[in-house]
Structure formats: structure tokens, C-alpha cells
Scaffold this active site. Structure first.
Site, PDB file in Angstrom:
ATOM      1  CE  LYS A  79     -26.094 143.898  35.763  1.00 16.87           C
ATOM      2  NZ  LYS A  79     -24.631 143.751  35.585  1.00 16.87           N
ATOM      3  CB  SER A 159     -24.166 142.072  31.989  1.00 21.92           C
ATOM      4  OG  SER A 159     -23.663 142.496  33.241  1.00 21.92           O
ATOM      5  CB  SER A 183     -20.839 143.786  33.357  1.00 18.59           C
ATOM      6  OG  SER A 183     -20.901 142.604  32.591  1.00 18.59           O
TER       7      SER A 183
END
Lengths: 493, 499
Positions: A79, A159, A183
């Protein structure tokens, strides 16, 4: 030969160790898949072909000698929130344009030390603020899942939308992700993948771009429960550079996966049965309860009375911390700088240009709730609510509950550009209704795919555990996985 | 929170204005840089005088994802300082974020302690004076709190035609903010307080107290009122960087406020700056322009907690502090309160004195340090740290007197030589023939000479024996001070026939 990109992490690891294929082969297979898919799915914001091949080669040398770490040669997606030395690291925000950190986050350093290979940096909501991956400065990520017979593009959740899509679509074996209010778990549920947010303090936050420090926690998104256990073992560590890092041993999570739930008590909190909950979510929950019962668990109805205050309290605490954490993006030392007539003008222009709407909204909310005269009414009260939420869980666990089963999300994945959620930010925030309590209490929570809805879109269940008892979550998650099976999207991209 | 007025109005301290007497009320916030190897939350060095941005870690530069970790050395120093201020030590304290934007503040917030400081209420005993009679007055000044916080970096506006530069060397260095109660009632008290505080910090080794290097700075809150009246509206004078300027700033600010009030105006609460060149304060920002710092607990840091044993260990190892040392010097060496105060006023003086007095007469050593050494240093414009006469050298001078090798008068000369030229006192005495004459024959000859030359004085001395001293003086003069005064005295008395 089977498509190497379809292997689970455990299969890839064993195949590499057994010299069935090399890290270079599986890495190249993934790089090829990414190159073919990324223009359609937009999961990666930076692809590190050379770095991946160099790392794979180094792994192959070790594997050839029968050496290497627990993840030797396994290609992962990271990420964009994790600092990786010299690479694109922008939390998918334009305010960090051209920023390349001269340091490596503790979590990724742990992964590389265990032999993993990095494929690239994954798309996400800007600064991890969002539930659909639409707030990214790099454009939305598409969910590899589509409703049966439809061509409408769906969000992968957020997210960690890039992480979830990449794992679901075969663009990495597993991915790192982070979870501040859901998330990891919500995107996992939207894409038919497994995601665990471990106990707060389990993974170091050092080198992870901060959103809300008291809630942020790293964890993996994977294809199976076993893979999540393997990933978490490598990601977790005590880190003296993070004062909130927990000094507790990291167990062999993988060993707990097949432990089963026989004799465990699974709590079913009545407050999670929200008004207007859809039938498909209700029936999924009932399916999950049945799976637990069938595996020998005792089911107990419990009460977590302060649940309804969790979301509003979360949307005070998280923006408050964010408004302060994001103050460092001022155009002075790194990232985007717009020219201004004086220092204040430079700040305002740089931050106006660099931050997206959702980030600005949360900075404003956070600044407001911390302001003189409002602090007691908002921030302080939210912290009190947080204590009560934590106490709710403690009471349940004290009374003998081993884990709590809830839905992961109030719905399946929704379309990109969904009007209701864009007109009304609160409608978007409601995605986190089942997940934020876990962050507020600092507990571990896992999302496991448990079935498909009528449109053949994946739905997930969440299991919530005691502090530092991720092992029970892996064992219980595996029970759901065994009963429900695995879910893979049909390729359209 | 109600402010308690601990002082009784004292006319000695009043300022007189057109409408009568005024009383000054002062409270101070002193920022003292913690003496430590590394910064409060990072491993970067705290050394002074490095090239710009040499001592900057990733944490100090607030790179994304960086986290603070408390430096235990700074915690120990803060607790030690708290113990030195006889203050309450809070075993649980909390770090907060003070949010504001400034280029020399990379995080966009300063990590400080707001609601729960590491140290609570304490006291400092301050000697104010001397007055015309040479007396000192002991005043107790309350300490409100001490907390730990980060220093900011430094903006440099003189390096580029259109841009400002930022030096982050000081960014993140640990500071102790020591807040007094509004107990000070004059510029002299404020100066004495600051001096005493600095002395305590230096005794403890928790801050070097070098105001010219910025490692100690004072924010001074000043208000005026009619004696015994309610507290007036205060103005805060920021970042005053010398003790002398603190005195000047208070005097001029009090005068400014009195002038406004006597003209029927009112004081606006504001932040002001002291301009040493003009000797006056000027407005920096008004209350309306004051920042809303949005304090909240720093979620990157756990509450700071320690146990009694930790405090006890530090307390046990604490050095002797000036007040205790003063009491000991008075009781052990029999020094006067005045002498003892001077000797303990600076750690370096006390250290010098104690080295000198070891194995010697304490009072004699005190006289040498206070009258001769400090006098000479003062005349030369030097500090005790720059003394050209070491305790060992001065000790030799005293030893030579005690042995009877030189007289007290010669000793003063010898001291002056050592002060000006250096060298071994014993060798100087040998080389320059400064030894005392103890040969009775030689002295007797001189005594006879003086008696023979002054028959009238001899008559008078027989009437009034105390005039023997005049004869002694004449003999000493004639021998260039080298005669043993006791021997001279004895002979004079014998020859004059007085006992």
C-alpha cells in the site's frame, strides 16, 4: 504448468521452497499480469519492474542453496501508505508529489528481511481517508467483481482498495494494507478476500504515513485465512521506534489456523442488527452463525450497548488526529509547493492544491472539534465514548465470549461515482458502521468472505477478538472459509 | 483557576507615579534547555554551534511516518530539576500537541505538556538586596509547574534575497518550561529569581544556563496595580535573553502601563517584545491575534509514567543545592550569612571555595575568595570560570602565611603577582625575596631606630599603650613589610615597657 498468479501464498511459498518454480518466474508472471491489467483496474500507482526482478533474483540465489526466510521469493504489493526506501510513497496524495523517502517502514523492512519481493505500490484513498478508493489522487481503483451480467464498474472499498483489488485480481500474492476505521476489512469484504486488522500495537506504525495515530494499524489482505496468518507473522514485531508498539510475543499464527472453534463461545451483538439492514446481510449473518454452530462453537447473544455512538465518535477522533498529523505537509521541506506572496499564502496555496476534497473536509472537521470552546463538547466526549465502547467489549470477553461475529459491511460493493454517497459524505461514512468499533477499542478484527449476494457479489463476515488473540480469529475465520469456500471474480479486464 | 496573592505589599518596592504608589506584579516562564546528549524525542545531537541542519534526524524534520520516542535522559533531568525546586513530582504526565504553522516547526505542532506536567508546585528562595545597610531579604517565590517540551528550529531571513532559510538543529531539543507564580514584586526580585533559578539549574547540571547561547530564555508577565488592589491586566514580554534585560524590560513595561492607567486608559492584554537598543517594549500581537493551539494528547506517545523508586534514586544522587550549601558553610565554617550567600551564588564560585577551604581555615579562605579573588576578577572583567589563579595557587599563598613565611601584607602582593603573571607562589617568594624577617636581631635594630627617632611618641605610648600599634607600623614600613608582625609587636611592647 498452472498459472502462478492463482496460487495462494502458502502454495507459492511451498512451491518456491520445493524448487517447483523460481521467484523470478512467479515475479515475472505477476509483473505480466499487472502490466496487462493495471490500465483497467488501476490497482498500482507505481510498478517496480527492476526492483522486483532484482529482489527475485536474490531470493532465487538463496532458495537454490536451500536458504531463505519464511516469505522467500514471494511477490507482494505494498500500500502506498508504507514508506519504501527510494520509491513512490505518497499516500496517493498530490501533496507528496515527487517524495521518495530515504527510509523503509518497519513493516516492509520485516517483510524484506523474511525474503519477500516487492512488485510495486498500491492505490488507496488519499491519506487512507475514504471507503471506496475514489479519493485517491491517482484515480479510483476498480473492483474486479461485477454484478452478474452487468458492466457497471464497482468500487473495491477503501481505503485499501488497491490492495484488495490486486489480491482478488491476481496482481500480487498478498498485499499490505492499513485499517483506521475499516480500511482493511471493508475492501476485503467487497472483493472476496481475507483482511485482518490486528490488535493496535501489533504492527509498528514507524514509516507508515499517519492518518489517525491512535487508530491506525497495519495488516494484510490475502486470498485465504492461512495466507493472512503467514503475512501477519512477518509484518508484526515489537519496534522501539514506535512508542505504541506492543511488547508481546508474536505467535506462530499459521499453527492456529486449523485449531477449529469447538468449545469456543461466539458472541452475537444485538446492537449490530441495525434498522434497515438488508435481508442479504441478515441472512449472511445467520449463515455465519450456523457455520460456527456446526463447527462446535457455542453461540451467545450479547449486548455492546454503546455501539451506536461509535461512528459519530470515530468521526471526531480520527479527523482531530488527522488535522494535526497532516499539518506537516506545508510545502516547506518536501512534496508539493505552490508559490505564494508570503509564507501563509504559500501554505494555503500548496495545501489547497495538494489535498483532495475528502482530506480537506476531515482537516476542517478535526480543526473544528479541537478548537477552543469545542474541545470538551466534541473531542473529550468522543474519548469518553471510546472508553465506554472499549468497556462494552471487555465486559463481553470477561463473561466468557471468545470472539464476536458480525457482518463486515452493510452492503456489497457499490458503483463507482455512486450519487448518494457523493452528495452525502455521511452515507459514505456509514460503510464503516460495523468496523469502527474495533479500531476505537484497539481490538483485532478479521473479515472473511462468507458468500455471494443475489447479484453474485461477495459479502464478508467480521470476527472480533480479544486483545492480541488474533489466533482465535484465524481459527474461527478458517471455519467460515471452509464452510463458505473461496470466491474468485470472473476475469473481464 | 484563582491566582493566590502570596505577598504583602511592601512600600520599599513601590514605584511612584503621578497619582501615587504602584505595585509591580511579575510572573515568569523560563525556557531552560535540558542538558542531554540527544533531543527530547530523537537521537540527533544537541551540540551547540554545528553547521545549519547538521543535527537533524528524520523525526526532527517531520518526515512522513516518523514517530517520537521519549529520551529518558531528559525525563531524569526534568525530575531532578523538580526535586531541586522542592516541587511535586508527577509520576504520571501527558504529552500534548500544541498546533500552529510556522516554517521552523516541521511537525506543524510542538510536543509539550499542557494539562498534566511532569512537575507541579514548588518553591525557590530568593535573596533580594543588599539594601543600603547591606542586608539581604529572603523572599519565597512559588513555582507553578515545570513541563517538558520541544524547542523549535530557527528561521534565517538574511541568507537569500527573496527566501527565508530554516535551520532545524534546535528543532526537537528538549526544553523545561519553568513557570513561576505571580509572586515577584519588582525588577530586582525578578532578576534575583532568574539568577537563583539559573544557579540551581547549574548546580543540578540540568541546564547550562547560558542565556547568550539561547539555552535559557525568559517570558516575563508584567502588570501593575495600586498596592494591595486586584491584579491588573498583564502583558507578556517574550524571549528576553539576559538577566539585565529582564530588569530593564520590567521597569520600562511597568512605567508604560502606569502612564496609560494614570492617563485614564486601560491595558490591553497582549504579547510584547523588548528592544534592548531602545530600552522599551513594543507590541507583537494582541489577544485577538492569539493562536488557538488546539491542544490535545499526542496519540504517538503513551502517558509518561514512573514509580517512586525512580524518583528516590534520583533524589538520593542529587548534588548539594545552594541553600543547603549555604547553611552548611555557616554552621561548619562559621561563615556569615552574607559571605556564605556570595560563595554559593554561583556553582563555580562554590566549587572554587570548597577546593580552597579543604584542609584550611574556612573563614580565611572565604575572605580570600570574596575580597581578593572576586574583587580582582571583577576589576579585570573576568568570570570565576576565567580565573588566572587556581585554588591550588591561592591555597599556597594561604599556606605561606600560616607557615609564617610571609606576612598578610606580603601575601596580598603575592596574590597580585600570581593573578597578573601566574607562577608558583612558593617559588615567587623565594625568587623575589619576599620572605618574612623573623631574625629578632634585625627587627630589634629597626625597633630601636624608630624609638630613638620619636621620643615624643614614646612618651605618649606610655600614657596610652594602644599607640604601640603606630610603632609596629613604622617598623613594618621600614622592613618593607617583611618583618614578622608578631615579633615586631612583642619587641615594641618590651622596649616601650608596656604589657
Amino acid at each position: 504448468m498452472t498459472d502462478l498468479t492463482e496460487l495462494t501464498l502458502a502454495e507459492a511459498r511451498d512451491g518456491l521452497a520445493g524448487k517447483e518454480f523460481t521467484s523470478s518466474e512467479i515475479t515475472n508472471a505477476y509483473l505480466g499480469a499487472i502490466d496487462a491489467a493495471n490500465s483497467a483496474l488501476n490497482a498500482y500507482v507505481a510498478i517496480g519492474h527492476d526492483k522486483a526482478r532484482t529482489m527475485a533474483k536474490a531470493s532465487d540465489e538463496k532458495l537454490a542453496k536451500g536458504q531463505g526466510g519464511p516469505l522467500e521469493g514471494v511477490p507482494l504489493g505494498i500500500k502506498d501508505l508504507f514508506a519504501t526506501e527510494g520509491d513512490h510513497t505518497q499516500a496517493c496524495s498530490r501533496i507528496l508529489d515527487d517524495f521518495h523517502p530515504p527510509y523503509e517502514s518497519t513493516v516492509t523492512a520485516n517483510l524484506w528481511a523474511d525474503g519477500a519481493v516487492m512488485l510495486g505500490k498500491l492505490n488507496m484513498d488519499e491519506f487512507a481517508m475514504g471507503s471506496s478508493n475514489e479519493t485517491s489522487g491517482y484515480g479510483p481503483v476498480k473492483n474486479p467483481w461485477r454484478a452478474e451480467g452487468a458492466t457497471t464498474d464497482l468500487v473495491p472499498g477503501g481505503s485499501s482498495g488497491g490492495s484488495a483489488t490486486a489480491v482478488a485480481a491476481g496482481l500480487c500474492v498478498a498485499a499490505t494494507a492499513t485499517d483506521t476505521g475499516g480500511s482493511i476489512r471493508q475492501p476485503a469484504a467487497f472483493t472476496g478476500t481475507v483482511g485482518i486488522k490486528p490488535t493496535y500495537g501489533r504492527c509498528s506504525r514507524w514509516g507508515v504515513v499517519a492518518f489517525a495515530s491512535s487508530l491506525d494499524q497495519a495488516g494484510p489482505v490475502t486470498r485465504t485465512v492461512q495466507d493472512a496468518a503467514i503475512m501477519l507473522k512477518s509484518m508484526a514485531s515489537l519496534d522501539l521506534k514506535d512508542s505504541t508498539s506492543a511488547d508481546v510475543p508474536v505467535p506462530d499464527f499459521e499453527a492456529a489456523v486449523e485449531r477449529g472453534v469447538k468449545g469456543l463461545t461466539i458472541g452475537i451483538p444485538k446492537e449490530y442488527r441495525m434498522d434497515g439492514m438488508s435481508d442479504e446481510i441478515e441472512s449472511l449473518w445467520q449463515d455465519g452463525i450456523a457455520m460456527m454452530k456446526d463447527a462446535g462453537a457455542e453461540i451467545r447473544d450479547i449486548s455492546l450497548p454503546h455501539t451506536k455512538y461509535a461512528l459519530p465518535a470515530y468521526y471526531i477522533v480520527a479527523p482531530a488526529e488527522a488535522s494535526s498529523n497532516l499539518a506537516r505537509y506545508d510545502g516547506v521541506r518536501y512534496g508539493l509547493r505552490e508559490t505564494g506572496k508570503d509564507i501563509t499564502d504559500m501554505y494555503e496555496k500548496s495545501r489547497a492544491a495538494g489535498f483532495g476534497d475528502e482530506v480537506k473536509r476531515r482537516i476542517m472537521i478535526g480543526t473544528y472539534v479541537l478548537s477552543a470552546g469545542y474541545y470538551d463538547a466534541y473531542y473529550l466526549r468522543a474519548q469518553k465514548v471510546r472508553t465506554l465502547i472499549k468497556r462494552d467489549f471487555e465486559t463481553a470477553f470477561d463473561e466468557g465470549v471468545d470472539a464476536i461475529l458480525t457482518p463486515a459491511t452493510p452492503s456489497a460493493a457499490f458503483p463507482i461515482g455512486d450519487n448518494e454517497r457523493h452528495v452525502d459524505p455521511v452515507a459514505m461514512y456509514l460503510n464503516d458502521i460495523f468496523t469502527v468499533t474495533v479500531n476505537m477499542a484497539g481490538l483485532p478484527g478479521i473479515a472473511v468472505p462468507a458468500g455471494l449476494n443475489a447479484q453474485k457479489l461477495p459479502l464478508g463476515l467480521q470476527l472480533i477478538g480479544k486483545p492480541f488473540d488474533e489466533e482465535t480469529l484465524f481459527a474461527a475465520g478458517r471455519v467460515i472459509e471452509k464452510a463458505a469456500g473461496r470466491f474468485t471474480p470472473e476475469r473481464w479486464w | 483557576m484563582a491566582i493566590v496573592d502570596s505577598r504583602t505589599p511592601d512600600p520599599k518596592r513601590f514605584l511612584s507615579g503621578a497619582t501615587g504608589d504602584w505595585e509591580i506584579v511579575v510572573g515568569m516562564e523560563v525556557h531552560a534547555q535540558v542538558t542531554s546528549e540527544s533531543k527530547l524525542f530523537s537521537g540527533a545531537s544537541t551540540s551547540f554551534g554545528s553547521a545549519p541542519n547538521d543535527n537533524v534526524s528524520l523525526v526532527d524534520a517531520a518526515m512522513p511516518g516518523m514517530l517520537p520516542v521519549i529520551n529518558q535522559q531528559c525525563v531524569r533531568q526534568a525530575v531532578r530539576t523538580g526535586l531541586g525546586l522542592k516541587a511535586q513530582i508527577n509520576k504520571r504526565s501527558v504529552f500534548d500537541r500544541k498546533n500552529y504553522f510556522y516554517p521552523d516547526l516541521p511537525q506543524g505542532y510542538q510536543i509539550s505538556q499542557f494539562a498534566h506536567p511532569i512537575v507541579g508546585e514548588g518553591v525557590v528562595m530568593v535573596s533580594v538586596g543588599p539594601d543600603r545597610q547591606g542586608n539581604f531579604e529572603e523572599v519565597e517565590i512559588g513555582i507553578e509547574r515545570l513541563h517538558l517540551e520541544q524547542d523549535a528550529g530557527k528561521s534565517m531571513h538574511d541568507q537569500h534575497p527573496t527566501m527565508s532559510y530554516v535551520d532545524l538543529n534546535r528543532s526537537g531539543v528538549g526544553l523545561m518550561e519553568i513557570v513561576s507564580k505571580p509572586d515577584l514584586r519588582s525588577a530586582d526580585e525578578a532578576k534575583a529569581y532568574l539568577t537563583k533559578l539559573r544557579t540551581i539549574l547549574r548546580y543540578l547540571g540540568t541546564c547550562d544556563g547560558n542565556m547568550d547561547e539561547g539555552s535559557m530564555r525568559a517570558d516575563v508577565n508584567v502588570s501593575v496595580r495600586k498596592p494591595g488592589g486586584d491584579f491588573g491586566t498583564r502583558c507578556e514580554i517574550k524571549n528576553v535573553n539576559s538577566i539585565r534585560f529582564v530588569g530593564q524590560a520590567i521597569e520600562s513595561e511597568a512605567r508604560r502601563q502606569i502612564a496609560i492607567l494614570e492617563d485614564g486608559g486601560q491595558i490591553d492584554q497582549e504579547t510584547r517584545l523588548f528592544d534592548p537598543a531602545k530600552g522599551e517594549t513594543r507590541s507583537m500581537r494582541s489577544k485577538e491575534e492569539a493562536h488557538d493551539y488546539r491542544y490535545f494528547p499526542d496519540p504517538d506517545l503513551l502517558p509518561l509514567e514512573f514509580d517512586d523508586a525512580f524518583v528516590e534514586e534520583l533524589a538520593t544522587a542529587l548534588p548539594e543545592l545552594p541553600d543547603d550549601k549555604k547553611a552548611r558553610l555557616m554552621s561548619e565554617a562559621g561563615l556569615s550569612a552574607y559571605d556564605a550567600s556570595i560563595l554559593v551564588s554561583e556553582k563555580a564560585i562554590a566549587d572554587y571555595y570548597e577546593a580552597l577551604a579543604k584542609g584550611r581555615d574556612g573563614k580565611q579562605a572565604a575572605n580570600w575568595v570574596i575580597n581578593d579573588l572576586l574583587g580582582a576578577l571583577n576589576k579585570a572583567g573576568q568570570s570565576i570560570e576565567e580565573t588566572p589563579v587556581s585554588p591550588d595557587q591561592l591555597g599556597q599563598v594561604i599556606n605561606l602565611i600560616k607557615e609564617g613565611t610571609i606576612s598578610g601584607k606580603i601575601a596580598k602582593e603575592l596574590f597580585e603577582i600570581v593573578f597578573a603573571e601566574g607562577g608558583e607562589p612558593r617559588a615567587i617568594v623565594e625568587e623575589r625575596g619576599m620572605k618574612q624577617v623573623t631574625d629578632t636581631g634585625a627587627i630589634e635594630a629597626e625597633v630601636d631606630k624608630v624609638i630613638a627617632a620619636n621620643p615624643d611618641k614614646v612618651e605618649q605610648a606610655r600614657e596610652k599603650p594602644s599607640l604601640a600599634g603606630w610603632f609596629v607600623g613604622q617598623v613594618m614600613k621600614a622592613t618593607g613589610g617583611k618583618a614578622n608582625p608578631q615579633a615586631v609587636n612583642q619587641l615594641v611592647r618590651e622596649k616601650l615597657g608596656i604589657d
